[in-house]
Design a protein around this motif. Structure first.
Motif, PDB file in Angstrom:
ATOM      1  N   SER A 225       0.820  -1.207   0.000  1.00 13.80           N
ATOM      2  CA  SER A 225       0.000   0.000   0.000  1.00 13.80           C
ATOM      3  C   SER A 225       0.851   1.253   0.000  1.00 13.80           C
ATOM      4  N   CYS A 226       2.164   1.077   0.110  1.00 15.85           N
ATOM      5  CA  CYS A 226       3.084   2.205   0.083  1.00 15.85           C
ATOM      6  C   CYS A 226       4.481   1.674  -0.177  1.00 15.85           C
ATOM      7  N   GLY A 227       5.422   2.565  -0.303  1.00 20.15           N
ATOM      8  CA  GLY A 227       6.793   2.142  -0.530  1.00 20.15           C
ATOM      9  C   GLY A 227       7.117   2.005  -2.004  1.00 20.15           C
ATOM     10  N   ASP A 228       8.356   1.516  -2.293  1.00 16.92           N
ATOM     11  CA  ASP A 228       8.873   1.406  -3.649  1.00 16.92           C
ATOM     12  C   ASP A 228       8.366   0.147  -4.329  1.00 16.92           C
ATOM     13  N   ASP A 229       8.058   0.275  -5.634  1.00 21.69           N
ATOM     14  CA  ASP A 229       7.599  -0.891  -6.394  1.00 21.69           C
ATOM     15  C   ASP A 229       8.757  -1.717  -6.949  1.00 21.69           C
ATOM     16  N   GLY A 230       9.977  -1.343  -6.577  1.00 22.67           N
ATOM     17  CA  GLY A 230      11.147  -2.043  -7.074  1.00 22.67           C
ATOM     18  C   GLY A 230      11.794  -1.342  -8.247  1.00 22.67           C
ATOM     19  N   CYS A 231      11.131  -0.319  -8.759  1.00 26.37           N
ATOM     20  CA  CYS A 231      11.658   0.407  -9.913  1.00 26.37           C
ATOM     21  C   CYS A 231      11.722   1.906  -9.631  1.00 26.37           C
ATOM     22  N   GLY A 232      11.682   2.273  -8.353  1.00 24.89           N
ATOM     23  CA  GLY A 232      11.768   3.689  -8.008  1.00 24.89           C
ATOM     24  C   GLY A 232      10.441   4.409  -8.022  1.00 24.89           C
ATOM     25  N   ASN A 233       9.353   3.699  -8.205  1.00 22.48           N
ATOM     26  CA  ASN A 233       8.024   4.305  -8.208  1.00 22.48           C
ATOM     27  C   ASN A 233       7.307   3.964  -6.914  1.00 22.48           C
ATOM     28  N   ALA A 234       6.401   4.855  -6.503  1.00 23.98           N
ATOM     29  CA  ALA A 234       5.680   4.653  -5.251  1.00 23.98           C
ATOM     30  C   ALA A 234       4.433   3.815  -5.480  1.00 23.98           C
ATOM     31  N   CYS A 235       4.164   2.932  -4.532  1.00 22.80           N
ATOM     32  CA  CYS A 235       2.958   2.107  -4.584  1.00 22.80           C
ATOM     33  C   CYS A 235       1.787   2.793  -3.886  1.00 22.80           C
ATOM     34  N   GLY A 236       2.013   3.942  -3.337  1.00 20.56           N
ATOM     35  CA  GLY A 236       0.942   4.671  -2.672  1.00 20.56           C
ATOM     36  C   GLY A 236       1.542   5.610  -1.651  1.00 20.56           C
ATOM     37  N   ALA A 237       0.706   6.496  -1.105  1.00 23.56           N
ATOM     38  CA  ALA A 237       1.171   7.477  -0.123  1.00 23.56           C
ATOM     39  C   ALA A 237       0.382   7.321   1.165  1.00 23.56           C
ATOM     40  N   CYS A 238       1.058   7.506   2.279  1.00 22.48           N
ATOM     41  CA  CYS A 238       0.421   7.421   3.589  1.00 22.48           C
ATOM     42  C   CYS A 238      -0.036   8.813   4.034  1.00 22.48           C
ATOM     43  N   GLN A 239      -0.925   8.844   5.007  1.00 23.46           N
ATOM     44  CA  GLN A 239      -1.394  10.094   5.571  1.00 23.46           C
ATOM     45  C   GLN A 239      -0.260  10.781   6.332  1.00 23.46           C
ATOM     46  N   PRO A 240      -0.374  12.123   6.551  1.00 24.86           N
ATOM     47  CA  PRO A 240       0.709  12.825   7.242  1.00 24.86           C
ATOM     48  C   PRO A 240       1.063  12.240   8.604  1.00 24.86           C
ATOM     49  N   ASP A 241       0.083  11.670   9.300  1.00 31.52           N
ATOM     50  CA  ASP A 241       0.367  11.121  10.624  1.00 31.52           C
ATOM     51  C   ASP A 241       0.669   9.625  10.557  1.00 31.52           C
ATOM     52  N   GLU A 242       0.982   9.114   9.350  1.00 27.84           N
ATOM     53  CA  GLU A 242       1.323   7.709   9.182  1.00 27.84           C
ATOM     54  C   GLU A 242       2.721   7.561   8.608  1.00 27.84           C
ATOM     55  N   ALA A 243       3.274   6.363   8.794  1.00 28.63           N
ATOM     56  CA  ALA A 243       4.591   6.042   8.239  1.00 28.63           C
ATOM     57  C   ALA A 243       4.488   4.714   7.500  1.00 28.63           C
ATOM     58  N   CYS A 244       5.300   4.552   6.449  1.00 27.68           N
ATOM     59  CA  CYS A 244       5.285   3.321   5.669  1.00 27.68           C
ATOM     60  C   CYS A 244       6.260   2.338   6.305  1.00 27.68           C
ATOM     61  N   VAL A 245       5.728   1.244   6.808  1.00 31.03           N
ATOM     62  CA  VAL A 245       6.543   0.204   7.453  1.00 31.03           C
ATOM     63  C   VAL A 245       6.234  -1.117   6.771  1.00 31.03           C
ATOM     64  N   ASP A 246       7.264  -1.720   6.164  1.00 29.35           N
ATOM     65  CA  ASP A 246       7.090  -2.994   5.451  1.00 29.35           C
ATOM     66  C   ASP A 246       5.961  -2.894   4.432  1.00 29.35           C
ATOM     67  N   PHE A 247       5.972  -1.801   3.676  1.00 34.81           N
ATOM     68  CA  PHE A 247       5.031  -1.565   2.582  1.00 34.81           C
ATOM     69  C   PHE A 247       3.586  -1.420   3.040  1.00 34.81           C
ATOM     70  N   ALA A 248       3.376  -1.101   4.314  1.00 37.93           N
ATOM     71  CA  ALA A 248       2.027  -0.872   4.833  1.00 37.93           C
ATOM     72  C   ALA A 248       2.029   0.428   5.628  1.00 37.93           C
ATOM     73  N   CYS A 249       0.940   1.215   5.495  1.00 35.24           N
ATOM     74  CA  CYS A 249       0.825   2.466   6.228  1.00 35.24           C
ATOM     75  C   CYS A 249       0.444   2.182   7.677  1.00 35.24           C
ATOM     76  N   GLN A 250       1.243   2.690   8.589  1.00 35.94           N
ATOM     77  CA  GLN A 250       0.994   2.494  10.007  1.00 35.94           C
ATOM     78  C   GLN A 250       1.028   3.843  10.707  1.00 35.94           C
ATOM     79  N   CYS A 251       0.360   3.911  11.849  1.00 39.26           N
ATOM     80  CA  CYS A 251       0.346   5.139  12.643  1.00 39.26           C
ATOM     81  C   CYS A 251       1.779   5.574  12.928  1.00 39.26           C
ATOM     82  N   LYS A 252       2.029   6.853  12.718  1.00 38.76           N
ATOM     83  CA  LYS A 252       3.389   7.386  12.902  1.00 38.76           C
ATOM     84  C   LYS A 252       3.510   7.995  14.291  1.00 38.76           C
ATOM     85  N   PRO A 253       4.286   7.396  15.155  1.00 39.83           N
ATOM     86  CA  PRO A 253       4.442   7.942  16.509  1.00 39.83           C
ATOM     87  C   PRO A 253       4.950   9.380  16.466  1.00 39.83           C
TER      88      PRO A 253
END
Length: 585
Positions: A225-253
Motif C-alpha cells: 500500500s506504500c513504498g517502492d515498487d522495485g523500480c523507483g516508483n511509489a505504490c501509494g502514499a500514507c497520511q501525514p500522521d502515518e509512516a510506511c513500514v514494510d510496505f504498509a501504512c501504520q500510525c506514525k508515533p
C-alpha cells in the motif's frame, strides 16, 4: 524454391522414367536411360549427380505380366538399374544392394522392397531394394514423410521417397538453420528476446525484464500500500500522521521534542523517574503538596501561602495566631472571639462592649490611633491623620483620609478604606461627616474628567451606597429651569437614584427630578490650601452624607463600612475625602 523442389521429389518414383523438373524451370530428373539427371541443390546451391537415377513407379516400365509398381516404392536415388518384373533378370550397375542383388523379380513372389510395387499377376515384389551406392545421404531415419524438412546443424535436410533424409543445403554464416530453412535473425535495435530463428537477441540483467525487445524494470505493488515498487516508483502514499513500514501504512508515533507521554499511536514516548511527572511531554519535578496548605512543594515552588499577618506555615499547615491586644470583644482575626463576648444588651464596637444606646458613634479616629488600631483596613492610599494643611478633624483629634494620590506621590485610580462594625438595633441610617478636596474643580466641571467618592454599608442581607461626584458638587447652571422641577441642593441620599433630588423620609424614597449634569448638591467651593500635585485645588466644608438603611433594623446587624475614592476620567488630577464621626441615626 527448396520446398518446391522437395515437393517435386515426393511425387517422382524410382525404377521408371520420370519427367520431373525443379521449381523455377531449368533441368530436372530425366528418365532413367543413363543420361545425366540434375541432383538436389548442395550446400553451395549447386547440383550434385552420382550417376544414379530415381525410378518413379509411375514410369512406363515394360511388363508382360501386367505387374503394377506401387508409387510409394522408393529405390536409392543413386541406382542405374531397372527391374524387369517379367524376366526376373538381375541387373547390376556397380551399385551395392542390401541383399547383394540389385533387383529380383518373381511373378508369384512378394518383394520386400521399399517400392512396394504390385505386378499384374498379383505378385508383390519383395526386393526391399535399397541402393546405398555412391549416394550423398547419411542414411537418415527410415520412415520419415517425404517432403518434410529438418535441420541438422547448419544443414537443411529433406525427406525423400523411401523415408531417407538427404542434405539439400548448407545455410551461410549468419543464417542459422531453423525449422528446416535458413533463417535470417531479426533483432534490429532489440537488446533482448527471441531473434525469430530460435536464438536470442540478448539477455537482461538481474532485476530487469525484456519488454518488446528492451530490458526494462517492471515494478510490482502486489500486497503493497506504500513504498517502492522495485523500480523507483511509489505504490501509494500514507497520511501525514502515518509512516510506511514494510510496505504498509501504520500510525506514525509523534515524539518530537518529547521524553514522555503518549506517542499518539497507543504507545509511549518514555516514562519519567520516581519523583517526576510528565508535563507536556517533558519530565518535570512532581510537586509534593498532598496534605499541605503552604510551604515548599519540593520543586522550587509553593504549595500555597497563608493569608493575613496572623497566619504562619507550620509543617505545611497554616496556623492562625489570634490577635486581641486590649480588646475585650470582637473578632480575634482567626474566626474566634476576643474576651468572653458582650452581654445581650450590648454590642461590640472596636473591641469594647457598649450598650446599644451608646452606639451612636460607631467609628472615630481619635487618640492618635493608626488605621488598624481604629479598626479599618486600606487598599491604596488610606490613613488616619490629625490634620491636613489648615483642615482640622470634625471632632476629636483624628480623621480618616482616602486619596487617589498615593502617599509616595504616585497615582492610583482607586483607593478605599473599610471596617467591620455592628449596627445597633433600630438604626435607620449610617452618617459620615466628610470634607472633599479636588483638583478637578472648577476647570473641569461638566466634562468627561470626573472623580467620584462612594460611601457604602454592606452585609449579607443589606447593600446600600451613596455615590458623590465632583460634578455633583460643582456650581449649578445659571438657568436652573433647564434642570427639572427640583432646586438644589438635593439630598445626598438621592444621589444614588439618577435624576432624583428630594428625599422623602416617610416614604423612604427620593422624589422630584434634577436632570442637569452639575450642581445636584451644590456647595460653595473654596480654594484649598491642601497641596496635591497640581495647583488650583478647591474644597468643601464639612458635610454629612447619610446612607439610608430603608427601615429601622429589627436587631443589631454586623456590616462592612467602606469609603472609596476613584478617578473616572483620567489620573492626571487627584481628589481626596476626609471622614470623621461615623455614626448611626
Amino acid at each position: 524454391m527448396l520446398r518446391d523442389l522437395i515437393a517435386t521429389l515426393g511425387v517422382c518414383a524410382l525404377a521408371l522414367t520420370c519427367a520431373c523438373s525443379t521449381p523455377g524451370g531449368g533441368g530436372g530428373i530425366v528418365p532413367v536411360d543413363g543420361s545425366d539427371a540434375p541432383g538436389l541443390p548442395d550446400a553451395d546451391g549447386g547440383a550434385e549427380s552420382d550417376g544414379g537415377a530415381e525410378a518413379d513407379s509411375e514410369t512406363g516400365a515394360d511388363s508382360e505380366t501386367g505387374a503394377e509398381t506401387d508409387s510409394g516404392a522408393e529405390t536409392d536415388s543413386e541406382t542405374d538399374s531397372e527391374t524387369d518384373s517379367e524376366t526376373g533378370a538381375e541387373t547390376e550397375t556397380g551399385a551395392e544392394t542390401d541383399s547383394e542383388t540389385a533387383a529380383e523379380t518373381d511373378s508369384g513372389a512378394e518383394t520386400d522392397s521399399e517400392t512396394a510395387a504390385e505386378t499384374d499377376t498379383a505378385a508383390d515384389t519383395d526386393t526391399a531394394a535399397e541402393t546405398d551406392a555412391a549416394t550423398d545421404t547419411d542414411g537418415g531415419d527410415a520412415g520419415c514423410t517425404p517432403g518434410v524438412l529438418r535441420c541438422d546443424g547448419a544443414t537443411v535436410e529433406a525427406c525423400v521417397v523411401g523415408g531417407i533424409w538427404q542434405a539439400v543445403a548448407t545455410c551461410p554464416t549468419g543464417q542459422p538453420c531453423f525449422e528446416g530453412a535458413c533463417c535470417t535473425p531479426l533483432c534490429g535495435d532489440a537488446d533482448c528476446g527471441g531473434d525469430g530463428c530460435g536464438g536470442s537477441c540478448g539477455s537482461c540483467a538481474i532485476g530487469l525484464t525484456c519488454v518488446s525487445g528492451e530490458c526494462s524494470c517492471v515494478g510490482s505493488c502486489e500486497g503493497k500500500s506504500c513504498g517502492d515498487d522495485g523500480c523507483g516508483n511509489a505504490c501509494g502514499a500514507c497520511q501525514p500522521d502515518e509512516a510506511c513500514v514494510d510496505f504498509a501504512c501504520q500510525c506514525k508515533p509523534s515524539c518530537g521534542g518529547k521524553s514522555c507521554g503518549p506517542d499518539g499511536c497507543g504507545g509511549s514516548c518514555g516514562t519519567c523517574q520516581v519523583g517526576q511527572q510528565c508535563s507536556a511531554g517533558v519530565c518535570k519535578c512532581k510537586p509534593a503538596c498532598d496534605g499541605k496548605d503552604c510551604g515548599g512543594d519540593g520543586c522550587g515552588g509553593s504549595c500555597g501561602s497563608c493569608g493575613g499577618p496572623q497566619s504562619s506555615c507550620e509543617e505545611g499547615i497554616c496556623v492562625c495566631t489570634p490577635v486581641c491586644g486590649d480588646a475585650g470583644c470582637g473578632d480575634d482575626g482567626c474566626g474566634g472571639e476576643c474576651g468572653g463576648g458582650c452581654a445581650p444588651t450590648e454590642i461590640c464596637q472596636f473591641g469594647a462592649c457598649v450598650t446599644e444606646t451608646a452606639a451612636a458613634i460607631i467609628s472615630s479616629f481619635d487618640g492618635g490611633q493608626s488605621l488598624a488600631e481604629a479598626g479599618w483596613k486600606s487598599i491604596g492610599h488610606a490613613e488616619v491623620v490629625d490634620g491636613l494643611s489648615d483642615i482640622e478633624p470634625h471632632s476629636g483629634d483624628g480623621m480618616l483620609l482616602v486619596s487617589t494620590q498615593q502617599i509616595d506621590g504616585g497615582t492610583s485610580t482607586s483607593s478605599s478604606a473599610r471596617a467591620n462594625v455592628t449596627l445597633p438595633k433600630g438604626a435607620q441610617r449610617v452618617v459620615f461627616s466628610v470634607r472633599f478636596v479636588s483638583e478637578e474643580w472648577l476647570e473641569w466641571c461638566g466634562s468627561q474628567f470626573v472623580d467620584r467618592w462612594t460611601f457604602a454599608v454592606v452585609s449579607a442581607s443589606l447593600s446600600r451606597s451613596v455615590p458623590v461626584t465632583t460634578d455633583d458638587l460643582c456650581p449649578p447652571p445659571d438657568d436652573l429651569a433647564t434642570c427639572g422641577g427640583a432646586t438644589p441642593p438635593c439630598d445626598f441620599t438621592c444621589l444614588a437614584t439618577p435624576a432624583a433630588c428630594v428625599w422623602d423620609a416617610a416614604a423612604a424614597s427620593c422624589t422630584g427630578s434634577y436632570t442637569c449634569d452639575t450642581g445636584r448638591f451644590t456647595q460653595e467651593l473654596a480654594e484649598s490650601m491642601v497641596g496635591l500635585d497640581q495647583d488650583g485645588a478647591f474644597e468643601t466644608g464639612w458635610l454629612d452624607v447619610a446612607v439610608e438603611l430603608g427601615a429601622p433594623l429589627p436587631e443589631s446587624l454586623p456590616v462592612v463600612l467602606s469609603v472609596t475614592s476613584d478617578n473616572l476620567g483620567d489620573a492626571s488630577f487627584h481628589s481626596l475625602v476626609l471622614v470623621d464621626d461615623v455614626r448611626t441615626e
